[in-house]
Design a protein around this motif. Sequence first.
Motif, PDB file in Angstrom:
ATOM      1  N   LYS A  61      -1.355   7.490 -10.563  1.00  0.00           N
ATOM      2  CA  LYS A  61      -1.799   6.115 -10.372  1.00  0.00           C
ATOM      3  C   LYS A  61      -0.782   5.386  -9.500  1.00  0.00           C
ATOM      4  O   LYS A  61       0.420   5.540  -9.688  1.00  0.00           O
ATOM      5  N   TYR A  62      -1.297   4.630  -8.553  1.00  0.00           N
ATOM      6  CA  TYR A  62      -0.465   3.710  -7.777  1.00  0.00           C
ATOM      7  C   TYR A  62      -0.657   2.336  -8.407  1.00  0.00           C
ATOM      8  O   TYR A  62      -1.783   1.932  -8.714  1.00  0.00           O
ATOM      9  N   ILE A  63       0.451   1.626  -8.589  1.00  0.00           N
ATOM     10  CA  ILE A  63       0.404   0.311  -9.228  1.00  0.00           C
ATOM     11  C   ILE A  63       1.009  -0.712  -8.279  1.00  0.00           C
ATOM     12  O   ILE A  63       2.124  -0.535  -7.795  1.00  0.00           O
ATOM     13  N   ALA A  64       0.249  -1.778  -8.018  1.00  0.00           N
ATOM     14  CA  ALA A  64       0.718  -2.872  -7.162  1.00  0.00           C
ATOM     15  C   ALA A  64       1.111  -4.047  -8.041  1.00  0.00           C
ATOM     16  O   ALA A  64       0.299  -4.541  -8.826  1.00  0.00           O
ATOM     17  N   GLU A  65       2.357  -4.474  -7.893  1.00  0.00           N
ATOM     18  CA  GLU A  65       2.858  -5.622  -8.643  1.00  0.00           C
ATOM     19  C   GLU A  65       3.104  -6.770  -7.676  1.00  0.00           C
ATOM     20  O   GLU A  65       3.749  -6.591  -6.638  1.00  0.00           O
ATOM     21  N   VAL A  66       2.595  -7.936  -8.045  1.00  0.00           N
ATOM     22  CA  VAL A  66       2.715  -9.133  -7.224  1.00  0.00           C
ATOM     23  C   VAL A  66       3.700 -10.068  -7.911  1.00  0.00           C
ATOM     24  O   VAL A  66       3.550 -10.366  -9.103  1.00  0.00           O
ATOM     25  N   PRO A  67       4.722 -10.538  -7.197  1.00  0.00           N
ATOM     26  CA  PRO A  67       5.701 -11.432  -7.821  1.00  0.00           C
ATOM     27  C   PRO A  67       5.022 -12.649  -8.467  1.00  0.00           C
ATOM     28  O   PRO A  67       4.134 -13.261  -7.879  1.00  0.00           O
ATOM     29  N   GLY A  68       5.440 -12.952  -9.691  1.00  0.00           N
ATOM     30  CA  GLY A  68       4.934 -14.118 -10.402  1.00  0.00           C
ATOM     31  C   GLY A  68       3.589 -13.907 -11.075  1.00  0.00           C
ATOM     32  O   GLY A  68       3.042 -14.836 -11.661  1.00  0.00           O
ATOM     33  N   GLU A  69       3.034 -12.700 -11.016  1.00  0.00           N
ATOM     34  CA  GLU A  69       1.725 -12.419 -11.618  1.00  0.00           C
ATOM     35  C   GLU A  69       1.861 -11.329 -12.677  1.00  0.00           C
ATOM     36  O   GLU A  69       2.618 -10.376 -12.507  1.00  0.00           O
ATOM     37  N   LYS A  70       1.108 -11.457 -13.759  1.00  0.00           N
ATOM     38  CA  LYS A  70       1.095 -10.421 -14.793  1.00  0.00           C
ATOM     39  C   LYS A  70       0.096  -9.318 -14.449  1.00  0.00           C
ATOM     40  O   LYS A  70       0.299  -8.168 -14.804  1.00  0.00           O
ATOM     41  N   ALA A  71      -0.979  -9.677 -13.766  1.00  0.00           N
ATOM     42  CA  ALA A  71      -2.006  -8.703 -13.399  1.00  0.00           C
ATOM     43  C   ALA A  71      -1.467  -7.755 -12.339  1.00  0.00           C
ATOM     44  O   ALA A  71      -0.652  -8.137 -11.496  1.00  0.00           O
ATOM     45  N   ILE A 102      -5.431 -11.586  -8.827  1.00  0.00           N
ATOM     46  CA  ILE A 102      -4.618 -11.261  -7.653  1.00  0.00           C
ATOM     47  C   ILE A 102      -5.486 -10.814  -6.473  1.00  0.00           C
ATOM     48  O   ILE A 102      -4.984 -10.286  -5.485  1.00  0.00           O
ATOM     49  N   GLY A 103      -6.784 -11.032  -6.578  1.00  0.00           N
ATOM     50  CA  GLY A 103      -7.713 -10.634  -5.524  1.00  0.00           C
ATOM     51  C   GLY A 103      -7.575 -11.486  -4.272  1.00  0.00           C
ATOM     52  O   GLY A 103      -6.967 -12.552  -4.282  1.00  0.00           O
ATOM     53  N   GLY A 104      -8.142 -11.000  -3.185  1.00  0.00           N
ATOM     54  CA  GLY A 104      -8.143 -11.735  -1.927  1.00  0.00           C
ATOM     55  C   GLY A 104      -6.820 -11.762  -1.194  1.00  0.00           C
ATOM     56  O   GLY A 104      -6.642 -12.525  -0.252  1.00  0.00           O
ATOM     57  N   ARG A 105      -5.892 -10.911  -1.581  1.00  0.00           N
ATOM     58  CA  ARG A 105      -4.557 -10.880  -0.954  1.00  0.00           C
ATOM     59  C   ARG A 105      -4.283  -9.571  -0.222  1.00  0.00           C
ATOM     60  O   ARG A 105      -3.161  -9.321   0.189  1.00  0.00           O
ATOM     61  N   GLY A 106      -5.289  -8.708  -0.129  1.00  0.00           N
ATOM     62  CA  GLY A 106      -5.092  -7.432   0.544  1.00  0.00           C
ATOM     63  C   GLY A 106      -4.413  -6.380  -0.309  1.00  0.00           C
ATOM     64  O   GLY A 106      -3.913  -5.390   0.209  1.00  0.00           O
ATOM     65  N   ILE A 107      -4.421  -6.564  -1.622  1.00  0.00           N
ATOM     66  CA  ILE A 107      -3.740  -5.637  -2.532  1.00  0.00           C
ATOM     67  C   ILE A 107      -4.390  -4.248  -2.475  1.00  0.00           C
ATOM     68  O   ILE A 107      -3.693  -3.234  -2.393  1.00  0.00           O
ATOM     69  N   ALA A 108      -5.720  -4.190  -2.504  1.00  0.00           N
ATOM     70  CA  ALA A 108      -6.410  -2.895  -2.469  1.00  0.00           C
ATOM     71  C   ALA A 108      -6.069  -2.135  -1.184  1.00  0.00           C
ATOM     72  O   ALA A 108      -5.822  -0.935  -1.209  1.00  0.00           O
ATOM     73  N   ALA A 109      -6.035  -2.851  -0.070  1.00  0.00           N
ATOM     74  CA  ALA A 109      -5.691  -2.209   1.210  1.00  0.00           C
ATOM     75  C   ALA A 109      -4.272  -1.660   1.180  1.00  0.00           C
ATOM     76  O   ALA A 109      -4.009  -0.571   1.711  1.00  0.00           O
ATOM     77  N   LEU A 110      -3.349  -2.372   0.564  1.00  0.00           N
ATOM     78  CA  LEU A 110      -1.968  -1.891   0.453  1.00  0.00           C
ATOM     79  C   LEU A 110      -1.888  -0.631  -0.403  1.00  0.00           C
ATOM     80  O   LEU A 110      -1.131   0.295  -0.092  1.00  0.00           O
ATOM     81  N   LEU A 111      -2.685  -0.577  -1.465  1.00  0.00           N
ATOM     82  CA  LEU A 111      -2.710   0.610  -2.317  1.00  0.00           C
ATOM     83  C   LEU A 111      -3.205   1.824  -1.537  1.00  0.00           C
ATOM     84  O   LEU A 111      -2.615   2.904  -1.611  1.00  0.00           O
ATOM     85  N   VAL A 112      -4.278   1.646  -0.770  1.00  0.00           N
ATOM     86  CA  VAL A 112      -4.823   2.754   0.014  1.00  0.00           C
ATOM     87  C   VAL A 112      -3.837   3.170   1.103  1.00  0.00           C
ATOM     88  O   VAL A 112      -3.614   4.358   1.339  1.00  0.00           O
ATOM     89  N   LYS A 113      -3.218   2.205   1.732  1.00  0.00           N
ATOM     90  CA  LYS A 113      -2.226   2.503   2.773  1.00  0.00           C
ATOM     91  C   LYS A 113      -1.086   3.350   2.209  1.00  0.00           C
ATOM     92  O   LYS A 113      -0.624   4.300   2.841  1.00  0.00           O
ATOM     93  N   ARG A 114      -0.651   3.037   1.012  1.00  0.00           N
ATOM     94  CA  ARG A 114       0.417   3.808   0.366  1.00  0.00           C
ATOM     95  C   ARG A 114      -0.045   5.229   0.051  1.00  0.00           C
ATOM     96  O   ARG A 114       0.683   6.199   0.270  1.00  0.00           O
ATOM     97  N   LEU A 115      -1.281   5.364  -0.444  1.00  0.00           N
ATOM     98  CA  LEU A 115      -1.832   6.694  -0.708  1.00  0.00           C
ATOM     99  C   LEU A 115      -1.837   7.527   0.569  1.00  0.00           C
ATOM    100  O   LEU A 115      -1.444   8.696   0.576  1.00  0.00           O
ATOM    101  N   MET A 116      -2.264   6.929   1.670  1.00  0.00           N
ATOM    102  CA  MET A 116      -2.325   7.650   2.949  1.00  0.00           C
ATOM    103  C   MET A 116      -0.923   8.026   3.441  1.00  0.00           C
ATOM    104  O   MET A 116      -0.718   9.130   3.953  1.00  0.00           O
ATOM    105  N   ALA A 117       0.032   7.133   3.269  1.00  0.00           N
ATOM    106  CA  ALA A 117       1.408   7.426   3.677  1.00  0.00           C
ATOM    107  C   ALA A 117       1.957   8.604   2.868  1.00  0.00           C
ATOM    108  O   ALA A 117       2.604   9.497   3.422  1.00  0.00           O
ATOM    109  N   ASP A 118       1.678   8.621   1.565  1.00  0.00           N
ATOM    110  CA  ASP A 118       2.140   9.728   0.727  1.00  0.00           C
ATOM    111  C   ASP A 118       1.444  11.027   1.102  1.00  0.00           C
ATOM    112  O   ASP A 118       2.064  12.091   1.098  1.00  0.00           O
ATOM    113  N   ALA A 119       0.152  10.949   1.439  1.00  0.00           N
ATOM    114  CA  ALA A 119      -0.589  12.144   1.844  1.00  0.00           C
ATOM    115  C   ALA A 119       0.022  12.729   3.109  1.00  0.00           C
ATOM    116  O   ALA A 119       0.214  13.946   3.222  1.00  0.00           O
TER     117      ALA A 119
END
Length: 103
Positions: free
Chosen positions: A20-30, A56-73
């Motif tokens: 699992k990739y986990i994205a943490e946003v400063p100041g947010e619990k989600a 935490i939606g609408g901030r490009g978080i999902a795109a960052l998660l996918v980008k990280r997956l691709m970088a690791d791949a």
Amino acid sequence: MDDKNHGVTITHIDHGAGGKYIAEVPGEKATGTLEWEPKGSPNIRIATHTIVPPEIGGRGIAALLVKRLMADARESGFKIVPQCWYVAKKFGENPDWADLRAS
């Protein structure tokens, strides 16, 4: 490896046979997540779910998660089966990732 973009930190956690990739946003619990599981080979991973809560939606978080997956791949030499609709969409938007898609 941590990925920082607009203050978002992305970490990868192995869960035995998957991860699992986990994205943490400063100041947010989600947190946002992208989950994967193996497909019979350590060189192929199935991206099963990408979830970003509304808080935490609408901030490009999902795109960052996918980008990280691709970088690791790219770094580790595995391919991805995009079972998750969002990961499949991102493959379509990024033709330079075509070599990372498992057939």
